[in-house]
Every structure is written in C-alpha cells, then in structure tokens.
Design a protein around this motif. Structure first.
Motif, PDB file in Angstrom:
ATOM      1  N   SER A   1     -15.794 -14.088  48.254  1.00 26.45           N
ATOM      2  CA  SER A   1     -15.753 -14.105  49.716  1.00 26.45           C
ATOM      3  C   SER A   1     -14.723 -13.109  50.232  1.00 26.45           C
ATOM      4  O   SER A   1     -13.807 -12.705  49.513  1.00 26.45           O
ATOM      5  CB  SER A   1     -15.392 -15.511  50.220  1.00 26.45           C
ATOM      6  OG  SER A   1     -16.160 -16.507  49.572  1.00 26.45           O
ATOM      7  N   GLY A   2     -14.835 -12.751  51.494  1.00 28.43           N
ATOM      8  CA  GLY A   2     -13.826 -11.910  52.137  1.00 28.43           C
ATOM      9  C   GLY A   2     -13.682 -10.562  51.457  1.00 28.43           C
ATOM     10  O   GLY A   2     -14.633  -9.798  51.325  1.00 28.43           O
ATOM     11  N   THR A   3     -12.476 -10.262  50.986  1.00 32.59           N
ATOM     12  CA  THR A   3     -12.203  -8.974  50.338  1.00 32.59           C
ATOM     13  C   THR A   3     -12.559  -8.989  48.856  1.00 32.59           C
ATOM     14  O   THR A   3     -12.407  -7.978  48.180  1.00 32.59           O
ATOM     15  CB  THR A   3     -10.723  -8.602  50.502  1.00 32.59           C
ATOM     16  OG1 THR A   3      -9.909  -9.649  49.942  1.00 32.59           O
ATOM     17  CG2 THR A   3     -10.361  -8.430  51.971  1.00 32.59           C
TER      18      THR A   3
ATOM     19  N   VAL B   1     -16.759 -20.114  51.776  1.00 30.49           N
ATOM     20  CA  VAL B   1     -15.789 -19.719  50.749  1.00 30.49           C
ATOM     21  C   VAL B   1     -16.376 -20.071  49.387  1.00 30.49           C
ATOM     22  O   VAL B   1     -16.747 -21.232  49.148  1.00 30.49           O
ATOM     23  CB  VAL B   1     -14.435 -20.427  50.948  1.00 30.49           C
ATOM     24  CG1 VAL B   1     -13.481 -20.099  49.798  1.00 30.49           C
ATOM     25  CG2 VAL B   1     -13.826 -20.040  52.284  1.00 30.49           C
TER      26      VAL B   1
ATOM     27  N   GLY C   1     -12.803 -18.398  46.417  1.00 33.19           N
ATOM     28  CA  GLY C   1     -12.821 -17.254  47.313  1.00 33.19           C
ATOM     29  C   GLY C   1     -13.045 -15.920  46.630  1.00 33.19           C
ATOM     30  O   GLY C   1     -13.049 -14.882  47.297  1.00 33.19           O
TER      31      GLY C   1
END
Length: 216
Positions: free
Chosen positions: A139-141, A87, A136
């Motif tokens: 990270s991720g979306t 993250v 974040g």
C-alpha cells in the motif's frame, strides 16, 4: 451336433488361438510396465508437481486475521461505499521446500460478479530469504523486499486493493496464496495478474492458502 463335429470345431478354435499368439509381437516386462503406466503418467502435469514432505510443510499466516476469519476494516477497500483504509495485511510464512528461489503472493476473490473473479494483490520475485511481508507493504509508497515486484490488480493499479463487495452479497472469500517457486519470473512491468498466474505454472514447488471473508 455329433461328437466328431464338436471335436473338429474345438480343434479349429484351439489352433486359431495358438496361431494368433505366435504372430503377436513379444513384449518384455519393461514394455508391459511402460504400457500400464502410460495413461496415469499422461494425466500428471508438470505444472502440478507431486508434493513432498518438505513442500507440505509450507505455512502462511497473518497478524490481522485468522484463517477462516473476517477481513478487518483497516484492510477493507476505500471508496465505492466502502469505508476501509485498503492497507495490505502483514503476512508471514515458513517451511519452504528445498530449492526455493523466490516466492509469489496473490490475493483473489472468486466470488466477485465479474465472471472471472477479482485479483486484489499480486506480488512476485519475493526473495527466498524473506519470511513475510510487513503490514502496508503493498500500500501507499510500498515497502516490499528488495527485488520483489507487483502486477496490476484488477482495479488497474499495482499493489493491494482491499475488499469492497457489492452491498447485499453474501460475504465474499478472499484467498491469500503463497507460492514457493524454483526460479524468479522474468515478466514485463505491465504484466497482468492473469499473466503472472500463468507464469507460476511449472515453477511452483509448493503453495498454501489462507482465506478470510468480508461482506456488507
């Protein structure tokens, strides 16, 4: 040697010196100053602008770690024997110099055994109105400020990838660097981290870094 011969030789030397002086081109004080300054100015690169008081006020910090501290497990990489969550950390900054148009943020491991280090995160065209990146965001979306873009990290994907140094290595250093730029960068979506880094040259008004370590 007789006194007459000494006198003749001294007179010849004196005459020769006067003749050379009269034949040399004249140089104004401005030309002398330009000549004296040429060598130092030749070493001044436009890619490294001279710092100013406002540029030196640029600061960067993270809510997840202190400068000189350890990367928390949440920000450590996942896979390859690493048990983190990868993250991206929250980052905040202030003190941008006048003329700042955009920011770029890079995360780099100079200790990676690749021969050229390892780029963990590269974000550019962060708007000048931004004062940080949320945890974040890379990270991720992804949750980046409008207009910001990410280059591929050295793992081959856009966004943040956390530290995962080889086991047994001394702790690696992870350098988070913020750049205040005098323009936005016009780069293709496939731009590599190295290409972004090259493009920062000549556009950087100020930069500042914080460093955290991690080993296993």
């Amino acid at each position: 040697m007789t006194r007459n011969k000494v006198t003749v030789k001294f007179g010849a030397l004196l005459f020769g010196g006067l003749l050379l002086a009269s034949c040399a081109p004249s140089m104004s004080s401005g030309q002398m100053n330009a000549g004296m300054m040429r060598e130092p100015m030749g070493r001044l690169s436009v890619a490294q602008p001279a710092p100013t008081a406002s540029a030196n006020g640029l600061t960067l910090s993270s809510a997840q770690f202190r400068n000189g501290g350890t990367v928390p497990l949440e920000q450590v990489g996942s896979g390859n024997g690493c048990a983190g969550q990868s993250v991206s950390p929250a980052l905040s900054w202030s003190g941008a110099p006048a003329g700042t148009v955009s920011y770029a943020l890079t995360t780099y491991d100079p200790d990676a055994p690749t021969g050229s280090g390892f780029w963990h995160w590269v974000v550019y065209n962060i708007p000048a109105s931004a004062t940080g990146l949320d945890k974040g965001a890379g990270s991720g979306t992804f949750n980046l400020p409008a207009g910001a873009a990410q280059a591929n990290n050295d793992g081959g994907a856009p966004g943040y990838t956390g530290p995962c140094p080889p086991p047994g290595d001394a702790p690696h250093h992870y350098v988070f660097t913020l750049y205040a730029l005098n323009k936005t960068l016009d780069l293709p979506p496939s731009a590599s981290a190295a290409y972004v880094g090259f493009s920062l040259n000549g556009a950087t008004l100020a930069k500042t870094s914080i460093v955290a370590t991690y080993g296993r």
